[in-house]
Design an enzyme around this catalytic site. Structure first.
Site, PDB file in Angstrom:
ATOM      1  N   CYS A 113      34.357  62.778 -14.575  1.00 38.46           N
ATOM      2  CA  CYS A 113      35.624  62.723 -15.091  1.00 38.46           C
ATOM      3  C   CYS A 113      36.536  63.071 -14.168  1.00 38.46           C
ATOM      4  O   CYS A 113      36.877  62.251 -13.240  1.00 38.46           O
ATOM      5  CB  CYS A 113      35.787  63.758 -16.445  1.00 38.46           C
ATOM      6  N   HIS A 204      32.087  61.753 -19.749  1.00 34.56           N
ATOM      7  CA  HIS A 204      31.340  63.032 -19.562  1.00 34.56           C
ATOM      8  C   HIS A 204      29.932  62.802 -20.288  1.00 34.56           C
ATOM      9  O   HIS A 204      29.559  63.016 -21.131  1.00 34.56           O
ATOM     10  CB  HIS A 204      32.314  64.037 -20.416  1.00 34.56           C
ATOM     11  N   GLU A 206      27.481  64.744 -19.410  1.00 34.95           N
ATOM     12  CA  GLU A 206      27.036  66.013 -19.626  1.00 34.95           C
ATOM     13  C   GLU A 206      27.179  66.477 -21.158  1.00 34.95           C
ATOM     14  O   GLU A 206      26.456  67.454 -21.629  1.00 34.95           O
ATOM     15  CB  GLU A 206      27.710  66.900 -18.644  1.00 34.95           C
TER      16      GLU A 206
END
Length: 261
Positions: A113, A204, A206
């Site tokens: 990001c 993102h 994660e």
């Protein structure tokens, strides 16, 4: 048969809620078939604004403490500062030193990001551009180039996104970077330096199942006018979440771990 050594991964965690981001990444580490040994780190020149941040980094190391060490991989997370110019970030000079250091002290680098946008600016001179509307939701991105990072993906990879800035596909060919995946909605989603040392994921990967829901409810609580995250809720119900991106994120991380061997 000799035992395979754990992969040492340094994580420079720049997110405001470091504990939550650490938990998210750790979940992907644990699901890997490889043994990942993470070290969590913070930039020592950053001025923390809350006591919670100081609690979050209790078991962290500062970059100055580990800069003599070498790691198999480096992950740098996003940060909630994307609308500020890079040079106005208090730890920008230190982050530039980390980028430079990582070229000789880490086998591969993965930025996420805001850190991906920062890395694309540092390595390729690619600017970020402010948006009138937040890119918020789950977006399919089209694979532009076959690459070991994208092993197992055929035509597209779907990722969560949450940002108020973007990069332009048209500016990448003029830089030293290459586009691996992109879309009209997200711009360049996954890029790499041409030596395949540095990877930039502007989404993102994660994020866990309810992360976008938490952000959506948080923004509503703060009185912000925010649309529902795109392609995230099933039948527009906040109680039903489309989690189809999660196995894709795990595959992406697994592919990157494999590059560290």
């Amino acid at each position: 048969m000799s035992e395979v050594s754990p992969l040492s991964v340094l994580v420079v965690n720049l997110m405001p809620d470091k504990a939550k981001t650490q938990q998210q990444l750790t979940a992907f580490f644990k699901q890997s078939k490889l043994t990942i040994k993470p070290t969590f780190c913070y930039p020592s020149t950053h001025r923390f604004r809350t006591s919670k941040s100081l609690i979050d980094i209790k078991n962290y190391v500062s970059f100055s403490e580990i800069q003599q060490a070498k790691f198999d991989g480096l992950i740098i997370t996003g940060a909630a500062i994307e609308q500020l110019p890079f040079t106005e970030i208090d730890y920008w000079p230190e982050l530039c030193r980390i980028f430079e250091w990582s070229q000789t002290h880490c086998r591969k680098v993965l930025t996420i990001c805001w850190a991906a946008q920062a890395g694309m600016y540092y390595f390729g001179g690619v600017s970020k551009h402010l948006l009138n509307k937040k890119i918020f939701g789950i977006y399919p991105t089209i694979i532009q180039k076959q690459h070991p990072l994208l092993n197992g993906f055929k035509r597209e990879i779907t990722l969560p996104f949450s940002r108020y800035t973007t990069n332009l596909n048209s500016e990448i060919p003029e830089s030293s970077l290459q586009i691996l995946a992109s879309s009209a909605a997200t711009g360049p989603a996954i890029c790499a330096t041409r030596d395949d040392h540095n990877f930039f994921v502007t989404g993102h990967p994660e994020y866990q199942s309810t992360t976008l829901l938490d952000e959506y409810l948080r923004d509503q609580h703060r009185g912000r006018v925010v649309e529902q995250p795109a392609n995230y809720f099933i039948s527009n119900s906040v109680e039903k979440i489309n989690e189809s991106w999660l196995p894709q994120s795990q595959r992406l991380f697994n592919n990157w771990f494999n590059l560290l061997q």
